[in-house]
Design an enzyme around this catalytic site. Structure first.
Site, PDB file in Angstrom:
ATOM      1  N   ARG A 140     -10.612 -19.345 -12.658  1.00  0.00           N
ATOM      2  CA  ARG A 140      -9.966 -20.546 -11.806  1.00  0.00           C
ATOM      3  C   ARG A 140     -10.931 -21.769 -11.823  1.00  0.00           C
ATOM      4  O   ARG A 140     -10.798 -22.631 -10.995  1.00  0.00           O
ATOM      5  CB  ARG A 140      -9.507 -20.228 -10.489  1.00  0.00           C
ATOM      6  N   LYS A 162     -10.589 -35.183 -19.604  1.00  0.00           N
ATOM      7  CA  LYS A 162      -9.632 -34.733 -20.273  1.00  0.00           C
ATOM      8  C   LYS A 162     -10.241 -33.628 -21.177  1.00  0.00           C
ATOM      9  O   LYS A 162     -11.023 -33.720 -22.116  1.00  0.00           O
ATOM     10  CB  LYS A 162      -9.071 -35.745 -21.238  1.00  0.00           C
ATOM     11  N   GLU A 204     -14.610 -46.830 -31.248  1.00  0.00           N
ATOM     12  CA  GLU A 204     -14.241 -46.716 -29.754  1.00  0.00           C
ATOM     13  C   GLU A 204     -15.200 -47.652 -29.107  1.00  0.00           C
ATOM     14  O   GLU A 204     -14.716 -48.591 -28.200  1.00  0.00           O
ATOM     15  CB  GLU A 204     -14.578 -45.536 -29.473  1.00  0.00           C
ATOM     16  N   LYS A 246     -15.339 -47.532 -19.150  1.00  0.00           N
ATOM     17  CA  LYS A 246     -14.469 -46.084 -19.129  1.00  0.00           C
ATOM     18  C   LYS A 246     -14.526 -45.491 -17.709  1.00  0.00           C
ATOM     19  O   LYS A 246     -13.605 -45.190 -17.062  1.00  0.00           O
ATOM     20  CB  LYS A 246     -14.796 -45.109 -19.959  1.00  0.00           C
ATOM     21  N   GLU A 256      -4.173 -40.883 -15.387  1.00  0.00           N
ATOM     22  CA  GLU A 256      -3.214 -41.679 -16.292  1.00  0.00           C
ATOM     23  C   GLU A 256      -1.726 -41.958 -15.593  1.00  0.00           C
ATOM     24  O   GLU A 256      -0.795 -41.531 -16.328  1.00  0.00           O
ATOM     25  CB  GLU A 256      -3.052 -40.949 -17.869  1.00  0.00           C
ATOM     26  N   ARG A 261      -5.240 -46.280 -17.097  1.00  0.00           N
ATOM     27  CA  ARG A 261      -5.959 -45.374 -18.128  1.00  0.00           C
ATOM     28  C   ARG A 261      -5.316 -45.606 -19.554  1.00  0.00           C
ATOM     29  O   ARG A 261      -6.049 -45.644 -20.633  1.00  0.00           O
ATOM     30  CB  ARG A 261      -6.057 -43.977 -17.518  1.00  0.00           C
ATOM     31  N   ASN A 265      -5.766 -46.331 -24.822  1.00  0.00           N
ATOM     32  CA  ASN A 265      -5.339 -45.775 -26.146  1.00  0.00           C
ATOM     33  C   ASN A 265      -4.961 -47.097 -26.943  1.00  0.00           C
ATOM     34  O   ASN A 265      -4.092 -46.954 -27.963  1.00  0.00           O
ATOM     35  CB  ASN A 265      -4.184 -45.199 -25.896  1.00  0.00           C
ATOM     36  N   HIS A 268      -4.287 -46.716 -30.852  1.00  0.00           N
ATOM     37  CA  HIS A 268      -3.954 -45.017 -30.813  1.00  0.00           C
ATOM     38  C   HIS A 268      -2.542 -45.027 -31.398  1.00  0.00           C
ATOM     39  O   HIS A 268      -2.266 -43.566 -31.927  1.00  0.00           O
ATOM     40  CB  HIS A 268      -4.075 -44.434 -29.626  1.00  0.00           C
ATOM     41  N   HIS A 272      -2.549 -42.286 -34.051  1.00  0.00           N
ATOM     42  CA  HIS A 272      -1.728 -40.908 -33.891  1.00  0.00           C
ATOM     43  C   HIS A 272      -0.956 -40.633 -35.089  1.00  0.00           C
ATOM     44  O   HIS A 272      -0.725 -39.463 -35.611  1.00  0.00           O
ATOM     45  CB  HIS A 272      -1.408 -40.608 -32.673  1.00  0.00           C
ATOM     46  N   HIS A 285     -11.383 -39.682 -36.812  1.00  0.00           N
ATOM     47  CA  HIS A 285     -10.441 -40.294 -35.581  1.00  0.00           C
ATOM     48  C   HIS A 285     -10.731 -42.039 -35.658  1.00  0.00           C
ATOM     49  O   HIS A 285      -9.928 -42.683 -35.124  1.00  0.00           O
ATOM     50  CB  HIS A 285     -10.740 -39.435 -34.202  1.00  0.00           C
TER      51      HIS A 285
HETATM   52  N1  GLY Z   1      -9.644 -40.987 -24.635  1.00  0.00           N
HETATM   53  C1  GLY Z   1      -8.887 -41.567 -23.563  1.00  0.00           C
HETATM   54  C2  GLY Z   1      -8.755 -41.059 -22.244  1.00  0.00           C
HETATM   55  O1  GLY Z   1      -9.962 -40.318 -21.840  1.00  0.00           O
HETATM   56  O2  GLY Z   1      -8.005 -41.398 -21.483  1.00  0.00           O
END
Ligand code: GLY
Length: 384
Positions: A140, A162, A204, A246, A256, A261, A265, A268, A272, A285
């Protein structure tokens, strides 16, 4: 003439010739520090001890990163009194699966990890995603520390919590928000990174200038060559500014939800689509993001949000950094169909992050598909 931008006041001088920067991600009881310290990897053990962790831990890495840095990090943790085992997962997007996580759970059990134990993720974004997801779910949830070893992971993937894996149906469809207890970044670990990976991470870095910081963007215009050749002070500054941006965005919109947030992107939506259509094999990427940012800049300009000269500056910096801004051998209709599928778009518009200025972006649900198609056609096989 080169603009040399000196380290800002506020950087902590750690030891002779070592600069250490600490950035806090303020998330209440889930707050944590990002430590950026060139040549600092041998201090990871004491930094982890400073978190109040004790006893047993595992380092999760891939074979290559284990070979390069496994003992350095393991010795540092052992020296700080921890009992650690180094575990490996298989490199490659095709191994970012629930099966891969299941194998890792078994190894964690065999290593004697309990609910009070911790995990150190040592590697690039893929290792961080898989190891972080295992940490989020094992018994958990256990605490974990990110030690990113690629530029892309140092400026993006390791910060913000994430974590997750792919399903056969698509990327990152299973995951969690599980914040690390510490992100420890040693930019010197980038010395072994292939140049293509450095450039991919640099895409990035450029993104942060575009979304939030025009001065940083100018700094990158002046200094991109030295950053790409890994001049220590410039890499440290680039990583620190990126992480600071960030951290602020994550603190304001951890899950998000508000749309803030989502500005991370930028570039992106197209990226993608390109990655999915090429089975994640043609582009790194950051390369896909570079093409995506060139498209997003042109779309912003076509829709009257961004001046043509700013769109040109964005594309020029990407090109000067030897990043791709065009693509070939792909059908524009297929890319658009893929993007619409990813964004679950209904109707004739699609969601994009657009720029108003360098340093100022916003989320729009109103980008007409015909404009996207027109820009993609220009970027397809256009002269680089
Ligand atoms: N890589 C995008 C984020 O962490 O929200």
């Amino acid at each position: 003439m080169k603009a040399w931008i000196a380290p800002r006041p506020g950087l902590v001088k750690h030891r002779k010739s070592q600069i250490m920067e600490k950035i806090t991600v303020p998330l209440g009881e889930r707050s944590y520090d990002i430590i950026i310290e060139s040549g600092g990897a041998a201090r990871i053990g004491s930094a982890v001890a400073g978190l109040g962790l004790r006893g047993k831990g595992v380092i999760v890495s891939d074979l290559e990163v284990k070979r390069l840095y496994g003992s350095l990090v393991a010795d540092s943790l052992t020296g700080a009194g921890f009992d650690v085992t180094v575990l490996t997962i298989r490199a490659g997007e095709e191994n970012k699966t629930l099966d891969g996580v299941a194998r890792l759970y078994s190894d964690m059990l065999s290593s004697g990890l309990d609910r009070k134990s911790f995990l150190v993720s040592l590697g690039g974004g893929l290792v961080g995603d898989v190891a972080g997801f295992a940490a989020a779910t094992y018994m958990r949830g256990i605490r974990f520390v990110q030690v990113p070893t690629t530029l892309l992971a140092q400026v993006d993937a390791s910060v913000g919590g994430k974590v997750g894996v792919n399903l056969p149906e698509g990327k990152n469809l299973v995951g969690a928000f599980h914040q690390p207890s510490l992100v420890f970044i040693d930019p010197k670990l980038l010395a072994t990174l292939p140049a293509r990976e450095v450039r991919s991470g640099f895409a990035e870095v450029i993104k942060y200038g575009i979304i939030r910081d025009p001065d940083f963007f100018s700094f990158l215009e002046w200094n991109h060559e030295d950053i790409l050749s890994l001049k220590p002070a410039l890499v440290e500054k680039s990583v620190a500014v990126s992480c600071r941006i960030k951290a602020k965005i994550v603190a304001a919109d951890e899950r998000e939800e508000s749309g803030l947030r989502a500005i991370l992107n930028f570039g992106h939506t197209v990226a993608h689509g390109l990655e999915a259509l090429t089975d994640y094999t043609t582009y790194r990427h950051g390369e896909a993001i570079s093409i995506g940012m060139a498209c997003a800049a042109e779309i912003s300009s076509k829709l009257g949000h961004l001046s043509e000269s700013d769109a040109d500056r964005i594309i020029a910096l990407l090109k000067n950094a030897h990043l791709p801004v065009t693509f070939s051998r792909l059908d524009v209709e297929h890319i658009v169909a893929r993007m619409r599928f990813d964004k679950k778009a209904i109707g004739e518009t699609i969601r994009f992050v657009l720029a108003r200025n360098i340093g100022d972006v916003f989320l729009s649900d109103e980008v007409p598909l015909e404009v996207v198609e027109e820009v993609l056609r220009r970027r397809c096989d256009a002269s680089p």
